[in-house]
Design a protein around this motif. Structure first.
Motif, PDB file in Angstrom:
ATOM      1  N   MET A   1       0.848  -1.195   0.000  1.00 46.33           N
ATOM      2  CA  MET A   1       0.000   0.000   0.000  1.00 46.33           C
ATOM      3  C   MET A   1       0.882   1.244   0.000  1.00 46.33           C
ATOM      4  O   MET A   1       1.936   1.268   0.639  1.00 46.33           O
ATOM      5  CB  MET A   1      -0.938   0.001   1.217  1.00 46.33           C
ATOM      6  N   GLY A   2       0.425   2.253  -0.700  1.00 41.50           N
ATOM      7  CA  GLY A   2       1.186   3.482  -0.771  1.00 41.50           C
ATOM      8  C   GLY A   2       0.817   4.469   0.316  1.00 41.50           C
ATOM      9  O   GLY A   2      -0.109   4.261   1.103  1.00 41.50           O
ATOM     10  N   GLU A  20       3.534   7.898  -2.728  1.00 40.28           N
ATOM     11  CA  GLU A  20       4.659   6.993  -2.954  1.00 40.28           C
ATOM     12  C   GLU A  20       4.186   5.555  -2.775  1.00 40.28           C
ATOM     13  O   GLU A  20       3.376   5.256  -1.892  1.00 40.28           O
ATOM     14  CB  GLU A  20       5.796   7.293  -1.971  1.00 40.28           C
ATOM     15  N   PHE A  21       4.709   4.679  -3.633  1.00 43.21           N
ATOM     16  CA  PHE A  21       4.324   3.271  -3.598  1.00 43.21           C
ATOM     17  C   PHE A  21       5.578   2.410  -3.539  1.00 43.21           C
ATOM     18  O   PHE A  21       6.535   2.660  -4.283  1.00 43.21           O
ATOM     19  CB  PHE A  21       3.512   2.907  -4.849  1.00 43.21           C
ATOM     20  N   PRO A  27       0.617   1.107  -8.597  1.00 42.73           N
ATOM     21  CA  PRO A  27       0.323   2.483  -8.163  1.00 42.73           C
ATOM     22  C   PRO A  27      -1.033   2.978  -8.668  1.00 42.73           C
ATOM     23  O   PRO A  27      -1.214   3.258  -9.852  1.00 42.73           O
ATOM     24  CB  PRO A  27       1.466   3.293  -8.778  1.00 42.73           C
ATOM     25  N   ILE A  28      -1.987   3.103  -7.768  1.00 45.33           N
ATOM     26  CA  ILE A  28      -3.311   3.623  -8.101  1.00 45.33           C
ATOM     27  C   ILE A  28      -3.641   4.745  -7.119  1.00 45.33           C
ATOM     28  O   ILE A  28      -3.565   4.563  -5.899  1.00 45.33           O
ATOM     29  CB  ILE A  28      -4.391   2.531  -8.023  1.00 45.33           C
ATOM     30  N   GLU A 260       7.309   9.159 -11.342  1.00 48.89           N
ATOM     31  CA  GLU A 260       8.744   8.920 -11.382  1.00 48.89           C
ATOM     32  C   GLU A 260       9.057   7.596 -10.688  1.00 48.89           C
ATOM     33  O   GLU A 260       8.452   7.274  -9.657  1.00 48.89           O
ATOM     34  CB  GLU A 260       9.473  10.067 -10.662  1.00 48.89           C
ATOM     35  N   ASN A 261       9.989   6.841 -11.256  1.00 49.34           N
ATOM     36  CA  ASN A 261      10.470   5.652 -10.558  1.00 49.34           C
ATOM     37  C   ASN A 261      11.954   5.819 -10.246  1.00 49.34           C
ATOM     38  O   ASN A 261      12.511   6.911 -10.395  1.00 49.34           O
ATOM     39  CB  ASN A 261      10.186   4.384 -11.367  1.00 49.34           C
TER      40      ASN A 261
END
Length: 272
Positions: A1-2, A20-21, A27-28, A260-261
């Motif tokens: 969970m983010g 953030e995830f 990522p939702i 962004e990753n």
């Protein structure tokens, strides 16, 4: 969970929802906004009853930014345009008319443009989209001593003014981002302007490529100095935005979702 948080900058009406995830998590993020809009129209024959802006606010919207310098060719061009103008209304209108007469909407411009006004003036390439043409208005206005600001947002409904090109084309407004502008005039407060949309009418209003003398274009030109149809929602006035948690450089403005990753900095998505 983010995890998520709200980051704000009140001077630019900037609010960023940053999430953030962890690795391996899809990522939702769902954001729901409830808004109310009201058409704006300035009566230039009378003083405005709107609250006056404070000195600090006006000084803030006179400052140069990375993409909106107020010196060099920007200052020189602003001085040439406003030569002979005696009031702030005359200066603001002179810059507006110059933008409409000398720029053009370029359908090949990615997204809404970048707003690099020094490059536009030095290269004499005055084409672009809303974040270019209205940024040019804001930069020239600031260089002429008029507080001005870009207002970044999104079209949320069709136009009731009879312009197919000036509204959302469907209920899905994913690609309906639009930047407008405001200039501060002593007797009228923050005044809405949108020379970029005049050029959008020229290019896109059916059957397309209308001349400036066209009746529909002429009506838009008159209306969009001092008036906004509020089928549009504003986000912020911010420039040079540092994204929370980002490893990339600040973005020129924030009008799109950014992601962004660990390997790639954020990029502006494609949009109309």
């Amino acid at each position: 969970m983010g995890t998520g948080k709200l980051v704000e900058n009140k001077s630019d009406a900037l609010g960023i929802i940053a999430a953030e995830f962890p690795a391996g998590v899809r990522p939702i993020l769902t954001v729901t906004s409830r808004i109310a809009t009201k058409d704006r129209l300035v009566d230039f024959t009378a003083r405005s009853a709107a609250p006056k802006a404070g000195r600090a606010e006006l000084e803030h919207f006179l400052q140069p930014t990375k993409l909106l310098p107020t010196d060099g060719i920007v200052k020189t061009t602003a001085s040439e345009i406003t030569k002979g103008a005696k009031t702030d209304v005359e200066k603001a209108r002179a810059i507006y008319e110059w933008i409409v007469d000398n720029t053009f909407r370029n359908p090949k411009t990615r997204g809404c443009g970048t707003g690099d006004i020094r490059f536009m003036l030095e290269s004499k390439d005055l084409g672009g989209k809303c974040a270019d043409l209205n940024a040019l208005y804001v930069g020239l206005a600031r260089a002429a001593g008029l507080p001005a600001r870009d207002v970044y947002g999104i079209r949320v409904a069709k136009s009731e003014m009879g312009y197919k090109s000036l509204g959302a084309s469907s209920e899905n407004v994913t690609k309906a981002q639009h930047c407008r502008a405001e200039v501060y005039l002593a007797d009228h407060g923050w005044v809405p302007v949108d020379p970029a949309d005049v050029r959008k009418v020229v290019l896109e209003e059916p059957p397309g490529n209308r001349p400036l003398e066209d009746e529909m274009v002429a009506k838009a030109r008159v209306r969009l100095f001092g008036s906004w149809e509020m089928n549009w929602m504003a986000y912020n006035f911010a420039h040079d935005v540092a994204l929370p948690g980002s490893n990339g450089a600040p973005v020129g403005f924030l009008m799109y979702p950014q992601a962004e990753n660990d390997r790639r900095p954020p990029r502006q998505p494609r949009s109309r």
